[in-house]
Design a protein around this motif. Structure first.
Motif, short mmCIF file in Angstrom:
data_model
loop_
_atom_site.label_atom_id
_atom_site.label_comp_id
_atom_site.label_asym_id
_atom_site.label_seq_id
_atom_site.Cartn_x
_atom_site.Cartn_y
_atom_site.Cartn_z
N THR A 119 -1.35 6.33 -13.11
CA THR A 119 -1.88 5.14 -12.14
C THR A 119 -3.07 4.22 -12.98
O THR A 119 -3.84 4.72 -13.63
N GLU B 124 1.32 2.47 -13.53
CA GLU B 124 1.93 2.40 -11.82
C GLU B 124 0.92 1.59 -11.20
O GLU B 124 -0.70 1.61 -11.72
N ILE C 130 -0.80 1.26 -7.60
CA ILE C 130 -0.30 1.45 -5.98
C ILE C 130 -0.80 0.49 -4.99
O ILE C 130 -1.54 -0.40 -5.29
N CYS D 79 -1.93 9.27 -6.75
CA CYS D 79 -2.36 9.12 -8.13
C CYS D 79 -1.72 10.07 -9.26
O CYS D 79 -1.20 11.08 -8.80
N LEU E 96 -5.05 -0.06 -8.13
CA LEU E 96 -4.87 -0.26 -6.61
C LEU E 96 -4.77 -1.66 -6.37
O LEU E 96 -5.81 -2.21 -6.58
#
Ligand code: GLU
Length: 399
Positions: free
Chosen positions: A166, A118, A120, A162, A169
Motif C-alpha cells: 500500500t 497499491e 486504495i 492495507c 489512499l
C-alpha cells in the motif's frame, strides 16, 4: 520488431463522463432538445472579472512560457487561499500548478508510485482515479461502501485493505459522484491509519467550496505534522469558478514531491497556459461574490432535485451535502422491463434515456456501482425540471 501497442494504454477505458457530455452536446448541436445531467460542468459563464484578466494578459503580451510548475504570483495566491480556507500552511515551492485536476493527479501518482504499488480507492469513486493510477504503473485496490454507510468507507475498512504494497489512499471530499462529505471525526480516524501504516494520502478537494448543509469541508492535512507530511492535497478552479475549459489545477505537498512533479511536468507539458494562470490569479484574489451566487443557485437545484427524486417510483438517493451530483440508486429498475424488454444493466437505462427521452445521465458502472446513475445539477432549474419529468415518464413505463 513488432507493431504491438502499449499494454498500459490499452488497459485504459476512455472517460465515459466526457463521452456522455460530448454526446449530449452533439445532439444539442443537431437541434435535439437534450437535457444533460451528464457533465460535471457548471452551466454558468466564467465570471467577467476573470475573463477580463485573461484578455488583459493577452494584450499585455503575457503569452510566453512561464516557469514549468506555474508562476510565483499564482503559487503565492494559492498559498494564501490554502492558509485561509483550508488552514494549511504551504510555501510557494510546495505548489505545482497544472493543466487541470486530472493533470495534477497524474503528476502525483507519477511522483509517488513504483510498479506494483497499491493505491486504495474508496468506492464509489470518480472513474478517472483507477485509470490514472494504472497509467502511473500502480494497482488500484477498491474498498467499497454502502448506501447505509452514506457511501463512505471507515478507517477500519481501510486498515483491513492495507498490505505491504500500500502506497497511498485517495480521499475525495466532497465526493464525486455521491455528494457526501467526510466529517472531521471520520477523517481523523483515517489519518491515524495513514500514519500507523505509513502511506500517502491523496486528498482530492476539487469541490471544497461547494458544501451546503451544516457539515463543513475539512482538509485531512490540517490535523498535524504527521499527516501533513504524508498528504498531497489537490484542487483546482474548474468547479468553484466555472472555469472547466481553462484547465487549472494545483497540488500542495512536501518540497521533495513538488520537485519531482515539477520535473515530470517540465518534460510532459511545460507550464500550464499562461493566460489561464492570470485568469486563475484574478479568480483567487478578486471579488468572491460570484462563487457565493453560484453556490446558492446549486443549493436551490440540489433541494429541488432531491425532493423530486424522493417522490419517484423505483429510485432513491441520499441528500447530497456537497459538489453538484445526486447519486441515484436504480437497483429496483434493474428488475423491471421496459416495452417488453428486461433491463439487465445500468448502461441500458442510460441508452433508453438518451435515445428515447433525450436525457443524458451517467451510468455508474465505471464508478464501481453498476446499480446507480449520477445526475449532475450543474444545469438550470428549468432544465432540471424538464429532465426529471422525462425520467419520471420513463419510470412510469416500467413493468
Ligand atoms: N469531473 C467531471 C465529471 O465527473 C468532468 C468530467 C470528467 O473529467 O470526468 O463529470
Amino acid at each position: 520488431m513488432s507493431l504491438t501497442l502499449s499494454k498500459k494504454a490499452q488497459a485504459v477505458k476512455p472517460s465515459s463522463t466526457l463521452a456522455i457530455t460530448a454526446k449530449a452536446k452533439e445532439l444539442k448541436a443537431q437541434g435535439k432538445d437534450v437535457v444533460g445531467f451528464g457533465a460535471g460542468e457548471p452551466d454558468f459563464n466564467t465570471p467577467d472579472n476573470i475573463c477580463e484578466a485573461a484578455v488583459k494578459a493577452i494584450h499585455d503580451g503575457f503569452t510566453k512560457y512561464t516557469p514549468a510548475s506555474g508562476t510565483n504570483e499564482l503559487k503565492e495566491a494559492i498559498c494564501k487561499k490554502l492558509e485561509s480556507f483550508n488552514h494549511l500552511h504551504y510555501e510557494p515551492n510546495q505548489i505545482v500548478i497544472s493543466n487541470g485536476g486530472k493533470h495534477s493527479l497524474t503528476n502525483i501518482f507519477s511522483a509517488i508510485l513504483n510498479p506494483g504499488d497499491e493505491v486504495i480507492i474508496p468506492g464509489p469513486y470518480w472513474l478517472s482515479y483507477p485509470e490514472i493510477v494504472k497509467l502511473a504503473g500502480g494497482t488500484p485496490v477498491f474498498v467499497m461502501s454502502t448506501k447505509e454507510d452514506n457511501y463512505k468507507v471507515t478507517a477500519d475498512q481501510i486498515r483491513k485493505a492495507c498490505t505491504d504494497k500500500t502506497k497511498a489512499l485517495v480521499i475525495n471530499t466532497p465526493s464525486n459522484p455521491t455528494g457526501m462529505l467526510y466529517s472531521e471525526e471520520e477523517l481523523r480516524a483515517i489519518a491515524q491509519v495513514a500514519i500507523e501504516k505509513d502511506f500517502y494520502v491523496v486528498a482530492d478537494e476539487m469541490y471544497e467550496y461547494l458544501t451546503y448543509g451544516s457539515e463543513k469541508h475539512v482538509s485531512i492535512a490540517s490535523f498535524g505534522e504527521d499527516i501533513y507530511k504524508r498528504t498531497i492535497t489537490c484542487s483546482g478552479l474548474s468547479k468553484s469558478y466555472a472555469m472547466t475549459g481553462w484547465r487549472i489545477g494545483y497540488t500542495a505537498s512536501s518540497v521533495e514531491i513538488a520537485k519531482l512533479m515539477g520535473s515530470v511536468q517540465s518534460h510532459q507539458t511545460s507550464n500550464p497556459n499562461s493566460i489561464a494562470q492570470k485568469a486563475a490569479l484574478e479568480a483567487l484574489t478578486g471579488p468572491q461574490d460570484t462563487v457565493e451566487t453560484m453556490k446558492a443557485e446549486f443549493n436551490k437545484r440540489r433541494k429541488y432535485m432531491y425532493e423530486r427524486i424522493q417522490q419517484m417510483p423505483y429510485i432513491s438517493a441520499l441528500e447530497p451535502q456537497g459538489a453538484f451530483y445526486v447519486f441515484v440508486d436504480v437497483s429496483e429498475v434493474l428488475s423491471k422491463s421496459y416495452k417488453g424488454q428486461k433491463i439487465e444493466e445500468v448502461a441500458q437505462i442510460g441508452e433508453i434515456l438518451i435515445n428515447e427521452y433525450n436525457v443524458a445521465v451517467v451510468p455508474c458502472g465505471d464508478f464501481g456501482y453498476p446499480d446507480h446513475i449520477r445526475l449532475s445539477y450543474a444545469i438550470s432549474i428549468e432544465q432540471i425540471e424538464k429532465g426529471l419529468d422525462r425520467i419520471e415518464a420513463f419510470l412510469k413505463e416500467l413493468q
